[in-house]
Design an enzyme around this catalytic site. Structure first.
Site, PDB file in Angstrom:
ATOM      1  CG  ASP A  36      88.353  12.573 -10.428  1.00  0.00           C
ATOM      2  OD1 ASP A  36      88.564  11.662  -9.785  1.00  0.00           O
ATOM      3  OD2 ASP A  36      89.246  13.014 -11.123  1.00  0.00           O
ATOM      4  CG  ASP A 279     104.197  16.174  39.347  1.00  0.00           C
ATOM      5  OD1 ASP A 279     105.277  15.718  38.733  1.00  0.00           O
ATOM      6  OD2 ASP A 279     103.661  15.666  39.975  1.00  0.00           O
ATOM      7  CG  LEU A 415      95.048  15.685  42.469  1.00  0.00           C
ATOM      8  CD1 LEU A 415      94.029  16.094  43.598  1.00  0.00           C
ATOM      9  CD2 LEU A 415      96.484  15.690  42.908  1.00  0.00           C
TER      10      LEU A 415
END
Ligand code: SF4
Length: 537
Positions: A36, A279, A415
């Site tokens: 563990d 945009d 772009l």
């Protein structure tokens, strides 16, 4: 316990470790079998903490089970106290150790240590990590504030506590800095931040603040409610994620502090103007699927719908304790809430909904990658890249800027998309040309015909078209059937290319979806127009 490859939440003792690791001067003795100790890695590897969690494991082995594991536990507590000399100690069991019923609480109390010992009863088989963190924080606060009385202050600036941040939390460290700065601008001081960076003696000071700011309900709500019931400390309900919520948060804290914060409440993050300036190709109506803990998922849905202009097509959480909040939010967006901790169910829903953006956890990052959908992480569980070195809060005005950057950029091509449209016929700049910055070493450009294939993120779609076969994007997954992508006939492809670029992606997806649903493997011009007629009804 369900064995699984991925899981949204660990067992509750991992939640207890998140609290112990966040705090100072505490130590957690965890009755746990060998193996563990892997849990340490979550903190040192994923969060990159410079030290191991303050946890001592008893690490019993199979051969110890026939002997006295209770004695092993007691000697571990004694040794941990001698070595670390903490202000307070937590004791508890991991899932496996819970089965041997050694009663860590009783054993630790019998040792009569000269410090508070807080026993944690965390039912591993019914509860999970966030519940474990919340319960541990609550038990620590109760133990440290027990029997104390509050003396309300009469002078000085108003003071509040910040409740909920833990180790391994999603951007908790940066959110605390951001909200502390914001409160200071309003004229409010932060008394105690807890559990992150608080010592047990700091917890005793919680009751002397004027009110609490609840940052993460999953881990802090239980403590906030208890402090309200016991000591009359009110707490905030608005989670300041996004521009609008931050402004509402300012009004709420100002109200609690009796301060006029009108000028600041009218402030705004750069993200507001940025999202209006972008945009619409990248924002308006983008279909987004959201999944995570309830706090971040509900906040993300609001920001997505109200501040970015997205359409929320799916909303869900793995936090069953907060299912009600998610159901209420889902009603606002008219979607079916998804409450599950099965990542396969989430994957199925993402595949069926065809979102254009996924906001989720580390799991959804994997799912989105398989389905070739852009994704941003908004909630734990997270991985190493979600603990960046830079300052990157989610809350407050700066947090709103971070959300804008991290959600929008996966959708953007800058772009390039405009240029590709303008120069589509050019031999050098056509859709399929290799990126010029890669020079001659880049892969050979596609043929002119192939170049007219839509420039899509879904590489596998292009591949399917080139190979002339229908391909499943998620080969091998249960969802494969649902996302077989049909081919485009050359005429149909030509017709598609006549559609303006900013709606072409949507037209392509709608047509493919229309074809899939009807078992059409080759999209013709007719299919394209049938789909158009179908979706414009
Ligand atoms: S990235 Fe993280 S969640 Fe994914 S497989 Fe690796 S360890 Fe597991």
């Amino acid at each position: 316990m369900k064995l699984t490859l991925w899981t949204y939440e660990g067992p509750p003792h991992v939640g207890a470790m998140r609290v112990a690791t966040a705090m100072r001067d505490v130590h957690y003795v965890l009755h746990a079998p060998q193996g563990d100790t892997y849990a340490d890695l979550l903190f040192t590897m994923i969060e990159r903490l410079p030290q191991r969690p303050p946890v001592t494991y008893t690490t019993f082995q199979a051969r110890d089970l026939g002997k006295d594991t209770a004695e092993l536990f007691k000697s571990s507590v004694r040794a941990a106290y001698e070595r670390f000399k903490p202000q307070a100690m937590m004791v508890g069991s991991s899932c496996t150790a819970e089965l041997i019923q050694d009663d860590p609480a009783g054993l630790a109390l019998a040792l009569n240590l000269p410090i508070p010992v807080v026993p944690l009863e965390l039912p591993s088989y019914q509860r999970k990590e966030n519940w474990g963190a919340s319960e541990t924080f609550y038990q620590m606060v109760r133990a440290m504030c027990h029997g104390r009385t509050r003396t309300p202050r009469t002078s000085g600036r108003p003071r509040c506590n910040l409740l909920g941040p833990t180790a391994l939390g999603f951007r908790h460290r940066d959110d605390v800095t951001e909200i502390t700065k914001l409160l200071d601008q309003i004229g409010i001081d932060v008394a105690v931040v807890a559990p992150l960076h608080a010592s047990p003696s700091d917890l005793t000071e919680l009751i002397h603040a004027d009110f609490n700011v609840l940052l993460y309900p999953e881990t802090g709500q239980q403590v906030a409610s208890w402090l309200e019931r016991q000591f009359g400390l009110p707490f905030t309900k608005t989670i300041p994620i996004g521009n609008r919520a931050t402004r509402e948060f300012i009004q709420e804290v100002a109200g609690l502090a009796g301060i006029d914060a009108t000028s600041l409440a009218n402030a705004s993050a750069r993200a507001g103007w940025y999202s209006r300036s972008v945009d619409s190709t990248y924002l308006t109506g983008k279909r987004v699927f959201i999944f995570g803990d309830a706090t971040h998922a509900v906040a993300a849905a609001r920001v997505a719908a109200q501040e970015m202009g997205f359409t929320v097509v799916g909303l869900g959480t793995y936090s069953r304790e907060f299912a009600r909040e998610i159901r209420e939010a889902a009603k606002i967006y008219g979607v079916e809430p998804l409450i599950t901790d099965d990542y396969l169910e989430v994957e199925e829903q993402v595949a069926a909904l065809h979102p254009e953006l996924v906001l989720g956890t580390q799991m959804e990052r994997h799912i989105a990658k398989r389905l070739s959908v852009p994704c941003a992480v908004i909630s734990a569980p997270v991985h190493v890249q979600d603990f960046p070195a830079r300052y990157s809060p989610q809350m407050g005005f700066e947090g709103a800027n971070v959300l804008f950057d991290t959600w929008i950029h996966p959708l953007m091509m800058g772009l390039e998309e405009h240029l590709i449209h303008m120069f589509r016929e050019d031999f050098e700049f056509h859709d399929g040309a290799a990126p010029s910055h890669l020079g001659h070493g880049a892969a050979a450009p596609l043929s002119a015909d192939a170049a007219k294939q839509p420039a899509v993120a879904a590489g596998a779609t292009v591949l399917a078209a080139e190979q002339g076969t229908a391909t499943a994007l998620a080969a091998g997954s249960d969802a494969a059937e649902a996302i077989v992508v049909p081919n485009w006939a050359p005429d149909a492809q030509k017709e598609l290319n006549k559609i303006p670029f900013f709606v072409r992606g949507k037209a392509r997806r709608n047509t493919e979806r229309y074809a899939q649903e009807r078992g059409v493997h080759l999209i013709t011009v007719e299919t394209l127009y049938d789909a158009k007629a179908h979706f414009s009804r």
